[in-house]
Motif scaffolding. Structure first.
Motif, short mmCIF file in Angstrom:
data_model
loop_
_atom_site.label_atom_id
_atom_site.label_comp_id
_atom_site.label_asym_id
_atom_site.label_seq_id
_atom_site.Cartn_x
_atom_site.Cartn_y
_atom_site.Cartn_z
N GLU A 113 0.81 -1.22 0.00
CA GLU A 113 0.00 0.00 0.00
C GLU A 113 0.84 1.28 0.00
O GLU A 113 0.43 2.30 -0.55
CB GLU A 113 -0.93 0.03 1.22
N HIS A 114 2.00 1.24 0.62
CA HIS A 114 2.75 2.48 0.84
C HIS A 114 4.16 2.48 0.23
O HIS A 114 4.80 3.52 0.16
CB HIS A 114 2.90 2.73 2.35
N GLY A 115 4.61 1.31 -0.22
CA GLY A 115 6.00 1.19 -0.66
C GLY A 115 6.37 2.10 -1.80
O GLY A 115 7.39 2.80 -1.76
N ARG A 116 5.54 2.14 -2.84
CA ARG A 116 5.89 2.93 -4.01
C ARG A 116 5.99 4.42 -3.67
O ARG A 116 6.94 5.09 -4.06
CB ARG A 116 4.86 2.72 -5.12
N ALA A 117 5.03 4.93 -2.90
CA ALA A 117 5.03 6.35 -2.55
C ALA A 117 6.20 6.70 -1.64
O ALA A 117 6.84 7.74 -1.81
CB ALA A 117 3.70 6.74 -1.89
N VAL A 118 6.48 5.84 -0.66
CA VAL A 118 7.57 6.12 0.27
C VAL A 118 8.92 6.07 -0.45
O VAL A 118 9.79 6.92 -0.24
CB VAL A 118 7.54 5.13 1.45
N VAL A 119 9.10 5.09 -1.33
CA VAL A 119 10.36 4.99 -2.06
C VAL A 119 10.53 6.18 -3.00
O VAL A 119 11.63 6.74 -3.13
CB VAL A 119 10.44 3.65 -2.81
N ALA A 120 9.46 6.60 -3.67
CA ALA A 120 9.54 7.79 -4.53
C ALA A 120 9.94 9.01 -3.71
O ALA A 120 10.75 9.84 -4.16
CB ALA A 120 8.20 8.03 -5.23
N TYR A 121 9.39 9.12 -2.52
CA TYR A 121 9.73 10.23 -1.62
C TYR A 121 11.21 10.20 -1.26
O TYR A 121 11.89 11.23 -1.29
CB TYR A 121 8.87 10.12 -0.37
N VAL A 122 11.72 9.02 -0.95
CA VAL A 122 13.13 8.88 -0.58
C VAL A 122 14.04 9.22 -1.76
O VAL A 122 15.06 9.90 -1.60
CB VAL A 122 13.40 7.45 -0.06
N ILE A 123 13.68 8.76 -2.95
CA ILE A 123 14.48 9.09 -4.14
C ILE A 123 14.51 10.60 -4.35
O ILE A 123 15.57 11.19 -4.60
CB ILE A 123 13.92 8.37 -5.38
#
Length: 284
Positions: A113-123
């Motif tokens: 549910e949250h992985g893609r958004a959190v990883v994009a944020y970190v990048i």
């Protein structure tokens, strides 16, 4: 985006990018992969037992360069005592091949549910930090990624990179609807010496009863470019926003119990890398 240790990655496989979930800032974000899919062979210094245990373990998200070289492996989800041994084995292999790892421990946040958004944020955060790393003499320090101001979804001006912004807005809405007794989403963050960053966030739902979230962040050979402890607190706020949707009354924590836990953190301030800045939360 490279890890803070920047191993040469000679033990890492080049991954096919056809199943990439998304591309961002020159990186391709892939879904779950077992460690055995990322590493070519057993590294020197890793025992056969460590190797056989580690290669069966998986990372939730893998960030690759455009040539398919893994640059970051990410885990998001609950921390369990039963998984600690496997985690140590996996960390040993990742360290041996120079694979940077970001581990987000949360009882609520999930990679699906949250992985893609959190990883994009970190990048984005790391890319921004790299772009402003050089400050000319006489120049003011650049604004941190988390503190960039802009227009929020509700029309106000605020920190556009606050992961908890939607949760804070949802708390106000829930208060107006009478579902909360206090609309303010509160929190704290600490960083343990030689340990994880830790962020807490909470809402008072009923008098003396709170919805509480705790998130840990561990960076291995990697830096997000953020204040890691503050990042953990923002993730905890994000998790509160998720739990507001279901509002399980059985999971509420007595306010006195929460305050006692905060006092427990204050009592261990000597173990914190940056001290404890939340004594005001310990008062009755």
């Amino acid at each position: 985006m490279t890890g803070s240790g920047d191993g040469n990655g000679s033990g890492l496989r080049t991954l096919p990018l056809g199943d990439g979930l998304s591309a961002r800032a020159g990186f391709v974000v892939l879904g779950a992969h077992r460690l055995g899919e990322l590493v070519q062979r057993r590294p020197a210094g890793i025992t056969g037992n460590q190797w056989s245990s580690a290669i069966r373990e998986a990372y939730d998200v893998v960030v690759c360069a455009e040539d398919g070289t893994p640059r970051l492996a990410v885990e998001i989800g609950p921390e369990t005592p039963a998984g600690q041994r496997a985690e140590r084995m996996k960390n040993a292999v990742a360290e041996a091949v120079g694979l940077p790892v970001l581990r987000i421990g949360s009882p609520t946040l999930r990679a699906a549910e949250h992985g893609r958004a959190v990883v994009a944020y970190v990048i984005d955060a790391r890319t921004y930090a790299d772009s402003v790393a050089v400050v000319e003499p006489g120049e003011d320090p650049p604004v941190g990624f988390r503190d960039i101001l802009g227009r929020l979804p509700d029309g106000r001006t605020g920190a556009v990179n606050d992961l908890g912004a939607l949760a804070r807005a949802a708390a106000v809405e829930a208060y107006v609807e009478g579902r909360l007794v206090d609309p303010i989403l509160r929190g704290l963050h600490v960083h343990w010496t030689d340990g994880p960053a830790e962020g807490w966030s909470w809402l008072e739902v009923r008098p003396g009863a709170c919805l509480v979230e705790r998130v840990t962040v561990r960076e291995h050979r990697f830096s997000t470019g953020l204040d890691t402890a503050r990042f953990a607190e923002d993730l905890a706020a994000l998790a509160i926003g998720e739990r507001l949707r279901t509002m399980d009354a059985a999971a509420l924590v007595p306010r006195d119990e929460l305050r006692a836990a905060i006092r427990g953190l204050a009592a261990r301030r000597s173990e914190l890398a940056t001290g404890f800045a939340f004594d005001h939360l310990c008062a009755d």
